[in-house]
Design a protein around this motif. Structure first.
Motif, PDB file in Angstrom:
ATOM      1  N   ARG A 127       0.860  -1.189   0.000  1.00  0.00           N
ATOM      2  CA  ARG A 127       0.000   0.000   0.000  1.00  0.00           C
ATOM      3  C   ARG A 127       0.888   1.228   0.000  1.00  0.00           C
ATOM      4  O   ARG A 127       2.096   1.145   0.264  1.00  0.00           O
ATOM      5  CB  ARG A 127      -0.913   0.009   1.224  1.00  0.00           C
ATOM      6  N   PHE A 128       0.268   2.362  -0.290  1.00  0.00           N
ATOM      7  CA  PHE A 128       0.982   3.626  -0.172  1.00  0.00           C
ATOM      8  C   PHE A 128       0.528   4.307   1.105  1.00  0.00           C
ATOM      9  O   PHE A 128      -0.675   4.339   1.403  1.00  0.00           O
ATOM     10  CB  PHE A 128       0.710   4.511  -1.398  1.00  0.00           C
ATOM     11  N   ASP A 129       1.467   4.812   1.875  1.00  0.00           N
ATOM     12  CA  ASP A 129       1.143   5.460   3.135  1.00  0.00           C
ATOM     13  C   ASP A 129       0.393   6.754   2.850  1.00  0.00           C
ATOM     14  O   ASP A 129       0.847   7.590   2.066  1.00  0.00           O
ATOM     15  CB  ASP A 129       2.440   5.753   3.903  1.00  0.00           C
ATOM     16  N   GLN A 130      -0.767   6.900   3.494  1.00  0.00           N
ATOM     17  CA  GLN A 130      -1.600   8.071   3.213  1.00  0.00           C
ATOM     18  C   GLN A 130      -1.144   9.307   3.974  1.00  0.00           C
ATOM     19  O   GLN A 130      -1.526  10.422   3.644  1.00  0.00           O
ATOM     20  CB  GLN A 130      -3.055   7.775   3.579  1.00  0.00           C
ATOM     21  N   LYS A 131      -0.346   9.073   5.027  1.00  0.00           N
ATOM     22  CA  LYS A 131       0.042  10.217   5.866  1.00  0.00           C
ATOM     23  C   LYS A 131       1.266  10.941   5.316  1.00  0.00           C
ATOM     24  O   LYS A 131       1.552  12.062   5.720  1.00  0.00           O
ATOM     25  CB  LYS A 131       0.316   9.735   7.307  1.00  0.00           C
ATOM     26  N   THR A 132       1.974  10.255   4.412  1.00  0.00           N
ATOM     27  CA  THR A 132       3.194  10.870   3.902  1.00  0.00           C
ATOM     28  C   THR A 132       2.876  12.144   3.119  1.00  0.00           C
ATOM     29  O   THR A 132       2.020  12.144   2.233  1.00  0.00           O
ATOM     30  CB  THR A 132       3.934   9.861   3.006  1.00  0.00           C
ATOM     31  N   GLN A 133       3.566  13.233   3.479  1.00  0.00           N
ATOM     32  CA  GLN A 133       3.305  14.517   2.838  1.00  0.00           C
ATOM     33  C   GLN A 133       4.202  14.728   1.623  1.00  0.00           C
ATOM     34  O   GLN A 133       3.755  15.177   0.582  1.00  0.00           O
ATOM     35  CB  GLN A 133       3.537  15.663   3.840  1.00  0.00           C
ATOM     36  N   VAL A 134       5.502  14.391   1.818  1.00  0.00           N
ATOM     37  CA  VAL A 134       6.459  14.637   0.742  1.00  0.00           C
ATOM     38  C   VAL A 134       6.790  13.321   0.050  1.00  0.00           C
ATOM     39  O   VAL A 134       7.179  12.355   0.697  1.00  0.00           O
ATOM     40  CB  VAL A 134       7.748  15.265   1.310  1.00  0.00           C
ATOM     41  N   GLY A 135       6.597  13.276  -1.245  1.00  0.00           N
ATOM     42  CA  GLY A 135       6.918  12.071  -1.994  1.00  0.00           C
ATOM     43  C   GLY A 135       5.913  10.968  -1.737  1.00  0.00           C
ATOM     44  O   GLY A 135       4.875  11.167  -1.120  1.00  0.00           O
ATOM     45  N   ALA A 136       6.242   9.796  -2.258  1.00  0.00           N
ATOM     46  CA  ALA A 136       5.355   8.651  -2.059  1.00  0.00           C
ATOM     47  C   ALA A 136       6.090   7.631  -1.218  1.00  0.00           C
ATOM     48  O   ALA A 136       7.295   7.437  -1.369  1.00  0.00           O
ATOM     49  CB  ALA A 136       4.977   8.056  -3.405  1.00  0.00           C
ATOM     50  N   LYS A 137       5.343   6.998  -0.322  1.00  0.00           N
ATOM     51  CA  LYS A 137       5.952   5.991   0.540  1.00  0.00           C
ATOM     52  C   LYS A 137       5.209   4.689   0.310  1.00  0.00           C
ATOM     53  O   LYS A 137       4.036   4.558   0.666  1.00  0.00           O
ATOM     54  CB  LYS A 137       5.828   6.431   1.986  1.00  0.00           C
ATOM     55  N   CYS A 138       5.901   3.777  -0.327  1.00  0.00           N
ATOM     56  CA  CYS A 138       5.282   2.487  -0.638  1.00  0.00           C
ATOM     57  C   CYS A 138       5.696   1.483   0.427  1.00  0.00           C
ATOM     58  O   CYS A 138       6.883   1.292   0.683  1.00  0.00           O
ATOM     59  CB  CYS A 138       5.752   2.014  -2.009  1.00  0.00           C
ATOM     60  N   ILE A 139       4.702   0.872   1.062  1.00  0.00           N
ATOM     61  CA  ILE A 139       4.995  -0.066   2.138  1.00  0.00           C
ATOM     62  C   ILE A 139       4.621  -1.473   1.698  1.00  0.00           C
ATOM     63  O   ILE A 139       3.475  -1.750   1.355  1.00  0.00           O
ATOM     64  CB  ILE A 139       4.223   0.307   3.417  1.00  0.00           C
ATOM     65  N   MET A 140       5.637  -2.341   1.713  1.00  0.00           N
ATOM     66  CA  MET A 140       5.420  -3.723   1.292  1.00  0.00           C
ATOM     67  C   MET A 140       5.645  -4.614   2.505  1.00  0.00           C
ATOM     68  O   MET A 140       6.672  -4.522   3.156  1.00  0.00           O
ATOM     69  CB  MET A 140       6.424  -4.049   0.182  1.00  0.00           C
ATOM     70  N   THR A 141       4.658  -5.431   2.829  1.00  0.00           N
ATOM     71  CA  THR A 141       4.810  -6.342   3.960  1.00  0.00           C
ATOM     72  C   THR A 141       4.809  -7.764   3.431  1.00  0.00           C
ATOM     73  O   THR A 141       3.924  -8.147   2.677  1.00  0.00           O
ATOM     74  CB  THR A 141       3.652  -6.158   4.953  1.00  0.00           C
ATOM     75  N   LEU A 142       5.834  -8.514   3.807  1.00  0.00           N
ATOM     76  CA  LEU A 142       5.971  -9.875   3.291  1.00  0.00           C
ATOM     77  C   LEU A 142       6.029 -10.869   4.439  1.00  0.00           C
ATOM     78  O   LEU A 142       6.667 -10.607   5.457  1.00  0.00           O
ATOM     79  CB  LEU A 142       7.269  -9.999   2.479  1.00  0.00           C
ATOM     80  N   PRO A 143       5.372 -12.007   4.282  1.00  0.00           N
ATOM     81  CA  PRO A 143       5.510 -13.039   5.314  1.00  0.00           C
ATOM     82  C   PRO A 143       6.865 -13.721   5.145  1.00  0.00           C
ATOM     83  O   PRO A 143       7.240 -14.071   4.027  1.00  0.00           O
ATOM     84  CB  PRO A 143       4.372 -14.011   4.996  1.00  0.00           C
ATOM     85  N   ILE A 144       7.598 -13.888   6.218  1.00  0.00           N
ATOM     86  CA  ILE A 144       8.924 -14.490   6.081  1.00  0.00           C
ATOM     87  C   ILE A 144       8.975 -15.822   6.794  1.00  0.00           C
ATOM     88  O   ILE A 144       8.162 -16.108   7.666  1.00  0.00           O
ATOM     89  CB  ILE A 144      10.037 -13.548   6.609  1.00  0.00           C
ATOM     90  N   SER A 145       9.951 -16.625   6.406  1.00  0.00           N
ATOM     91  CA  SER A 145      10.104 -17.933   7.041  1.00  0.00           C
ATOM     92  C   SER A 145      10.986 -17.783   8.264  1.00  0.00           C
ATOM     93  O   SER A 145      11.860 -16.929   8.307  1.00  0.00           O
ATOM     94  CB  SER A 145      10.753 -18.899   6.064  1.00  0.00           C
ATOM     95  N   LYS A 146      10.745 -18.683   9.240  1.00  0.00           N
ATOM     96  CA  LYS A 146      11.545 -18.581  10.472  1.00  0.00           C
ATOM     97  C   LYS A 146      12.956 -19.067  10.241  1.00  0.00           C
ATOM     98  O   LYS A 146      13.215 -19.857   9.382  1.00  0.00           O
ATOM     99  CB  LYS A 146      10.880 -19.396  11.594  1.00  0.00           C
TER     100      LYS A 146
END
Lengths: 455, 233
Positions: free
Chosen positions: A436-455
């Motif tokens: 998703r893109f962070d909606q609170k970011t004022q300057v530029g775009a902040k793309c947040i990627m969350t991935l499930p990782i293996s232990k």
């Protein structure tokens, strides 16, 4: 059915046994009462013979009392009194030692005529003489009644089974009627009337729950179907645009005449447009492939930050050319393993980074940071923050839609097929992650990627 | 290729595509025959004994893979290059397993097709990889990975050298962006958008290779790609 029959048989046997026990017990009690009464009615007459006062009868007159058999003996076994009902037959054998000493003891004895008698014995003293009173009721009436009862059960069980079968079928039919109605309705739902839903009588029972689940499936199906329809229309439009350009360029070049330089120019133009067309088709195919890839698929285990760095080195020349500084934060956290289709995730990351670079001004900073959010199952968060124009309000979701290009910014010169971020989102969703893109970011775009990782 | 022209048989049912291929390959110096069905193609393979078969997989009546299977079973000595729009990895593997020598997905760039054809036909000839290559005043030392123009050393990065070497190996021919992505950047996904990466890299190479010199060797062919050659007078 056989289970039901067995159950009924067991039930009948138990009822029968219980009934028999109750009747026997009742008989015993009656006899004890009778003995006590009879004891009061026995007397020796003037000749010294034992008599029973017949002028007394308990009311209501019971045939048990009338039919009762009684014998009084002295302790030597001499019969002092024998009721007429015995018709001269002795009631039971010789005195047993201790018979009727302490309490009333009960026995079943067989008379000479073969009938069985339920007999109790009691020691009693009449006018100072101790004697043994034996009193018995014939078991014949009770046995007859039990036999009748047995016959009744014998008839009742098959009857009950038949009734149970018929009733069961009727109940089942009635219970299944809503299911039938649902099935009929469900059969009628096709692509053309996907908006129809099952009618739910009672949302709380199992059938209602099933209906709700089914309706929910229909909701999602309808949504997916609409999405597909819109997508097809969009795709056709996207393909038509370069096609129109191709046609116009060709027609204009032909109309203008035989200047070979212009022909060359037109042909070059046409080839460039075919490139654009091809890119769109390739990404449509890629979307289809990513969608068809199940949760499984050809997965491998690899390190996330290594993949990000690999993509960075692929795009290095662009980064250099635009004098963009890439700053990586907490890169060590990114050394986490993920199990996924590496090729697809690589394409997703290329698209995200490519997008970020495309909108980054020359000489700006692109920040890539890694974090492990706590209180969630093992996940890795990768954030890409650029210093570009950012995302217009309300477009944070739309940017992931297929063929979306923002009208808000002057991105026309920079936009690609409009599929890059959709591809990225689809791939990451399939992995079980989130983008998703962070909606609170004022300057530029902040793309947040969350991935499930293996232990 | 020597004095004997290599013979190519095209089996392709799309008339326009077939005509364009014939004309393009004839212009490239090959002897070309076209067939529009599998049966005709199969017959021509036996009668004409072509050196190379350009085979479309989706043909009317009979699948292209069927012909290929039959040709291989008979042990006919012919190079086979498959052309198809079904270009998933599985299709590719299937084609190569049956006995194709190479595989090119539609749409392809024509320079890439000729490059692949040349490569396939070259396998007959003795490969003579010299460690030195000269194009005009440019000379490339493949062993030491250095290049110079007019005796003047060019300071190239590893990627720039790879790019130059690839262009030099395809000397005189145009190379497309797809070929560069595949062969120089080793990007096998056709979706990865690295066209601008290639363009920027090419611009940099040009700056070092051509800018200081009078004669420009690196040409951009509009709509097709790039080519390294001495400009015709």
């Amino acid at each position: 059915m056989s289970v039901l029959a067995a159950l009924l048989l067991i039930y009948a046997a138990m009822v029968f046994a219980f009934q028999y026990a109750v009747l026997t017990r009742q008989l015993f009690h009656d006899e004890v009462q009778d003995v006590i009464t009879a004891e009061g009615l026995l007397f020796f007459d003037s000749q010294g013979r034992l008599q029973l006062r017949e002028d007394y009868f308990s009311r209501p007159q019971s045939h048990l009392l009338v039919d009762r058999m009684m014998e009084v003996r002295n302790l030597n076994g001499d019969v002092l009194y024998r009721s007429a009902t015995l018709r001269g037959m002795p009631l039971g054998g010789p005195n047993r030692t201790g018979e009727g000493d302490v309490d009333f003891d009960a026995h079943i004895v067989r008379l000479q005529d073969g009938s069985h008698v339920f007999m109790i014995s009691h020691i009693h003293s009449i006018q100072g003489r101790t004697m043994l009173i034996r009193l018995g009721y014939s078991l014949v009436p009770m046995r007859e009644r039990m036999f009748q009862f047995f016959l009744l059960l014998l008839i009742a069980i098959p009857l009950a089974l038949v009734i149970a079968a018929v009733a069961g079928q009727m109940i089942a039919k009635r219970a299944l009627r809503p299911l039938h109605q649902m099935a009929t309705r469900a059969e009628g739902i096709t692509a053309s009337n996907l908006n129809q839903r099952l009618i739910i009588m009672n949302p709380k029972d199992e059938l209602g729950q099933m209906g709700r689940v089914f309706n929910h499936v229909l909701d999602r199906l309808e949504q997916a179907f609409h999405q597909l329809q819109r997508f097809t229309a969009d795709a056709a439009h996207e393909l038509r645009t370069p096609l129109a350009a191709l046609r116009t360029i060709g027609e204009v070049a032909l109309a203008k005449g035989q200047d070979s330089a212009e022909y060359k120019e037109a042909l070059g133009n046409i080839l460039e447009e075919t490139g654009r067309l091809n890119e769109t088709i390739e990404s449509l195919l890629l979307l289809a492939r990513a969608e068809a890839t199940g949760v499984e698929g050809d997965k491998t285990l690899f390190v996330v930050s290594e993949l990000v760095n690999e993509v960075l080195s692929l795009l290095e020349i662009l980064i250099e050319e635009r004098r963009i500084s890439v700053v990586q934060e907490h890169e060590s956290l990114g050394r986490a393993y993920i199990r996924a289709n590496r090729g697809l995730l690589r394409i997703a990351i290329v698209n995200i980074l490519h997008n970020a670079l495309k909108f980054s001004p020359n000489g700006s900073v692109l920040r890539i940071s890694y974090a492990r959010p706590e209180n969630v199952a093992p996940h890795l968060r990768v954030t890409f923050q650029d210093q570009g124009p950012g995302i217009a309000p309300g477009e944070h979701q739309q940017v992931f839609e297929r063929f979306f290009t923002s009208p808000a910014h002057d991105t026309a010169s920079k936009s690609g097929s409009g599929l890059g971020l959709s591809v990225a989102k689809l791939v990451i969703d399939r992995i079980g992650g989130e983008i998703r893109f962070d909606q609170k970011t004022q300057v530029g775009a902040k793309c947040i990627m969350t991935l499930p990782i293996s232990k | 290729m020597g004095s004997i022209r290599s013979r190519i048989l095209i089996v392709e049912d799309d008339r326009k595509m077939s005509a364009a291929l014939v004309s393009g390959l004839e212009a490239a110096g090959y002897e070309v025959v076209a067939a529009s069905s599998a049966e005709e193609g199969f017959f021509l393979v036996h009668t004409l004994r072509p050196d190379l078969l350009l085979l479309d997989l989706t043909l009317p009546q009979r699948n292209g893979l069927d012909i290929l299977r039959q040709i291989r079973q008979e042990g006919t000595d012919v190079r086979v290059l498959i052309l198809t729009s079904h270009n998933t990895v599985e299709d590719r593997v299937e084609g190569l397993r049956i006995g194709a020598d190479d595989y090119l997905g539609k749409p392809f760039s024509f320079p890439e097709l000729t490059a692949r054809i040349d490569a396939l036909l070259r396998r007959f000839l003795s490969p003579s990889p010299s460690s030195f290559m000269d194009i005009g005043d440019l000379s490339i030392d493949t062993r030491n990975r250095t290049a110079s123009r007019n005796g003047e050393q060019l300071e190239l990065t590893a990627r720039e050298f790879d790019l130059l070497l690839y262009l030099a190996e395809n000397h005189g021919r145009t190379v497309s962006r797809e070929m560069l992505a595949k062969d120089v950047w080793r990007e096998h996904s056709r979706f990865t958008p690295i066209d601008n990466v290639i363009d920027v890299q090419m611009a940099r190479l040009r700056k070092k290779l051509d800018d200081p010199f009078e004669v420009k060797l690196l040409q951009t062919v509009r709509g097709l790609g790039f080519s390294l050659r001495e400009p015709q007078a």
